[in-house]
Design a protein around this motif. Structure first.
Motif, PDB file in Angstrom:
ATOM      1  N   SER A 174       0.837  -1.209   0.000  1.00  8.44           N
ATOM      2  CA  SER A 174       0.000   0.000   0.000  1.00  8.44           C
ATOM      3  C   SER A 174       0.866   1.251   0.000  1.00  8.44           C
ATOM      4  O   SER A 174       0.549   2.231  -0.684  1.00  8.44           O
ATOM      5  CB  SER A 174      -0.919   0.006   1.226  1.00  8.44           C
ATOM      6  OG  SER A 174      -1.702  -1.160   1.237  1.00  8.44           O
ATOM      7  N   GLU A 196      -9.755  -3.116   2.003  1.00  3.44           N
ATOM      8  CA  GLU A 196      -8.635  -2.828   2.908  1.00  3.44           C
ATOM      9  C   GLU A 196      -9.171  -2.191   4.194  1.00  3.44           C
ATOM     10  O   GLU A 196     -10.376  -2.030   4.360  1.00  3.44           O
ATOM     11  CB  GLU A 196      -7.610  -1.931   2.209  1.00  3.44           C
ATOM     12  CG  GLU A 196      -6.931  -2.609   1.012  1.00  3.44           C
ATOM     13  CD  GLU A 196      -6.041  -3.791   1.403  1.00  3.44           C
ATOM     14  OE1 GLU A 196      -5.280  -3.670   2.374  1.00  3.44           O
ATOM     15  OE2 GLU A 196      -6.114  -4.846   0.751  1.00  3.44           O
ATOM     16  N   ARG A 197      -8.262  -1.835   5.090  1.00  6.41           N
ATOM     17  CA  ARG A 197      -8.687  -1.320   6.395  1.00  6.41           C
ATOM     18  C   ARG A 197      -9.347   0.056   6.280  1.00  6.41           C
ATOM     19  O   ARG A 197      -8.846   0.921   5.561  1.00  6.41           O
ATOM     20  CB  ARG A 197      -7.463  -1.163   7.304  1.00  6.41           C
ATOM     21  CG  ARG A 197      -6.739  -2.451   7.562  1.00  6.41           C
ATOM     22  CD  ARG A 197      -5.381  -2.169   8.193  1.00  6.41           C
ATOM     23  NE  ARG A 197      -4.529  -3.334   8.136  1.00  6.41           N
ATOM     24  CZ  ARG A 197      -3.824  -3.680   7.064  1.00  6.41           C
ATOM     25  NH1 ARG A 197      -3.871  -2.949   5.975  1.00  6.41           N
ATOM     26  NH2 ARG A 197      -3.076  -4.760   7.088  1.00  6.41           N
ATOM     27  N   GLU A 200      -7.275   3.233   7.011  1.00 10.77           N
ATOM     28  CA  GLU A 200      -6.270   3.675   6.040  1.00 10.77           C
ATOM     29  C   GLU A 200      -6.820   4.752   5.111  1.00 10.77           C
ATOM     30  O   GLU A 200      -6.067   5.526   4.539  1.00 10.77           O
ATOM     31  CB  GLU A 200      -5.775   2.483   5.196  1.00 10.77           C
ATOM     32  CG  GLU A 200      -4.840   1.550   5.949  1.00 10.77           C
ATOM     33  CD  GLU A 200      -4.296   0.413   5.079  1.00 10.77           C
ATOM     34  OE1 GLU A 200      -4.612   0.331   3.892  1.00 10.77           O
ATOM     35  OE2 GLU A 200      -3.541  -0.406   5.635  1.00 10.77           O
ATOM     36  N   ASP A 257      -5.847  -1.778  -4.852  1.00  7.83           N
ATOM     37  CA  ASP A 257      -5.269  -2.380  -3.641  1.00  7.83           C
ATOM     38  C   ASP A 257      -6.415  -3.063  -2.885  1.00  7.83           C
ATOM     39  O   ASP A 257      -7.200  -2.392  -2.236  1.00  7.83           O
ATOM     40  CB  ASP A 257      -4.642  -1.255  -2.799  1.00  7.83           C
ATOM     41  CG  ASP A 257      -3.766  -1.788  -1.676  1.00  7.83           C
ATOM     42  OD1 ASP A 257      -3.404  -2.965  -1.720  1.00  7.83           O
ATOM     43  OD2 ASP A 257      -3.450  -1.007  -0.746  1.00  7.83           O
TER      44      ASP A 257
HETATM   45 MG   LIG Z   1      -1.950  -2.815   2.330  1.00 10.02          MG
END
Ligand SMILES: [Mg+2]
Ligand SMILES: Nc1ncnc2c1ncn2[C@@H]1O[C@H](COP(=O)(O)OP(=O)(O)OP(=O)(O)O)[C@@H](O)[C@H]1O
Length: 484
Positions: A174, A196-197, A200, A257
């Motif tokens: 990332s 993803e989180r 983030e 991503d």
């Molecule tokens: Mg990542």
């Protein structure tokens, strides 16, 4: 009001429907629901919305069709849904991107996630469009400036190229994508954050990209807690947004991503639809799903721009034969492999150059540049082949002139590969040429070898390797260091 805004407003009004076909929940089986009354009207992929008795709503997608009922996969847990609840049928899977989305964070349905109002574009596009006809696609274009020494030289990215970043968790995928989003030459950047989180997202928009990066970017985000339908749709929406700009003749950089999360979301949807798992748990349709997505990136047709695609892939334990990595490698024009050992010694980006390839070479570089790259790769390869001996302190300097040169050049090459504010590609090649010249002209300090070439033991083979930079130890043995 500008014409474009009026068009968007018109589209917004046209998108409003006073009447929707209505069905009823007839069964709930595991993660899916059966709906009666919509079999004649619904199409695969259409949206559905259940109105629960407490007034709350639960949306989802048509996953299966049968003469008497349709199968719905809801976006969330079907808690509180009762038999007989009303279900309304909505538009098929389209999205209407607008130029006004630049600088915004949107969800996979085109709704703003940054709290400000957003207007849809005038022309809805299919979420799962076809790529441009192969015979009419442009060739790969010119080399792009990347701001990173390693991508400016060893792993060039050209207009319309598709590359994958392969790495285990926490190795820096990332962060590398973020740095490319900031620095790679492009008119518009579309960043798909797939599964993803959540934490983030804001950090990425505000701190990593910052106002300057966001001024040319659109982030399409579906976080890990969202339903597989939403996560999977995130990749398609980002691609449709990229196509919207490509069709205007712009150069688009699409960053995803990660493709692994896209494949995992598809696995959940497909198994809910009754498909059997095969490739290590992934259903057989995964391969087509990944390829049809990635094939849409790449060079555009005549009068169109290009979509340069960079896709991250999570590979457990650097296993490049893992299904998603294996499928993706087949469709890409280059792969960048990142290595945990390199990250652990603190060199970022943790790219393992010897395992990474850009298929835009040799065409993306001049003859003299290719010559420099060949020399540097040969030295890195020489070191790699003897690395175990060198690390164990078993190599006597002077035994092999090429290896001596590789050992001398390594610290500088390693620093070179970490340079992230490296200027233009020309600047990077000038630096590389200088490093190679210095290594070639430096006098060899070791004793003369007894054999013609090769590594030979000079120290106690049982002595454990010592970590640290390269040093001549006076007796000709080279202190160990890590190299890739
Ligand atoms: Mg990542
Ligand atoms: N360029 C860098 N400079 C310094 N540290 C870095 C750099 N890139 C990555 N790191 C370190 O590695 C950690 C993990 O990076 P990142 O989140 O980019 O990895 P990832 O491969 O995306 O992980 P995941 O698979 O969990 O999503 C960061 O929190 C940071 O500590």
């Amino acid at each position: 009001m500008a014409t474009n805004d009026l068009e968007c407003l018109g589209a917004e009004i046209a998108g409003l429907h006073a009447v929707h076909a209505i069905g009823r929940v007839s069964a709930v089986t595991g993660a899916t629901l059966e709906i009666t009354g919509l079999s004649g009207a619904a199409r695969l992929g259409d949206r559905l919305c259940i109105r629960r008795r407490d007034g709350s709503e639960l949306s989802g997608e048509v996953l299966g069709l049968a003469p008497q009922h349709i199968v719905m996969l809801p976006d969330g847990a079907p808690t509180g849904v009762a038999l007989g609840d009303r279900v309304s049928l909505h538009d098929a899977a389209t999205i209407a991107p607008s130029n006004g989305w630049i600088g915004r964070i949107i969800d996979p349905y085109g709704k703003a996630m940054d709290g400000r109002p957003i207007m849809r574009g005038a022309h809805p596009r299919a979420l799962r469009a076809d790529p441009p006809p192969p015979a009419q696609r442009n060739m790969l274009g010119a080399r792009l400036e990347t701001g990173s020494a390693v991508f400016n030289t060893f792993l060039p990215i050209v207009r319309g190229q598709r590359i994958g970043l392969f790495a285990g968790s926490g190795v820096g995928k990332s962060s590398l994508l973020a740095s490319l989003a900031r620095n790679v030459q492009a008119d518009v950047v579309v960043f798909a954050m797939i599964g993803e989180r959540g934490r983030e997202l804001r950090d990425f928009a505000e701190n990593v990209l910052g106002p300057e990066g966001m001024a040319r970017s659109i982030i399409v985000a579906a976080t890990s807690d969202q339903s597989p339908l939403v996560r999977r749709r995130c990749a398609w929406t980002a691609m449709a947004v990229a196509e919207h700009f490509r069709d205007q003749g712009l150069e688009v950089l699409l960053l995803a991503d990660s493709i692994t999360r896209f494949a995992e979301a598809h696995r959940e949807v497909a198994t809910a639809a009754g498909e059997m798992p095969s490739l290590r748990g992934f259903p057989a349709s995964t391969s087509h799903m990944i390829m049809s997505l990635c094939e849409r990136a790449g060079p555009g047709g005549t009068d169109q721009g290009n979509i340069t695609g960079i896709f991250s892939v999570l590979v457990a334990g650097s296993d490049m034969d893992e299904p998603v990595a294996d499928i993706l490698r087949g469709v890409l024009d280059g792969h960048v492999v990142m290595d945990r050992e390199i990250a652990e010694r603190g060199r970022y980006p943790a790219i393992n150059l010897l395992r990474s390839v850009s298929r835009s070479l040799p065409r993306a570089a001049t003859d003299s540049e290719n010559d420099l790259l060949g020399q540097a790769r040969a030295l890195l390869g020489a070191y790699d082949r003897s690395e175990t001996m060198i690390r164990a302190g078993l190599y006597a300097q002077g035994s092999d002139p090429q290896l001596d040169q590789a050992i001398r050049i390594w610290p500088e090459l390693d620093r070179f590969m970490a340079e992230s504010e490296a200027g233009t590609a020309q600047d990077s090649f000038d630096r590389l040429a200088l490093i190679l010249r210095r290594a070639a002209s430096a006098p060899s300090q070791g004793r003369k070898p007894q054999a013609a070439s090769g590594a030979r033991p000079v120290k106690d083979p049982m002595r454990p390797p010592v970590r640290g930079g390269s040093q001549n130890r006076g007796n000709g043995a080279i202190a160990p260091q890590r190299i890739h």
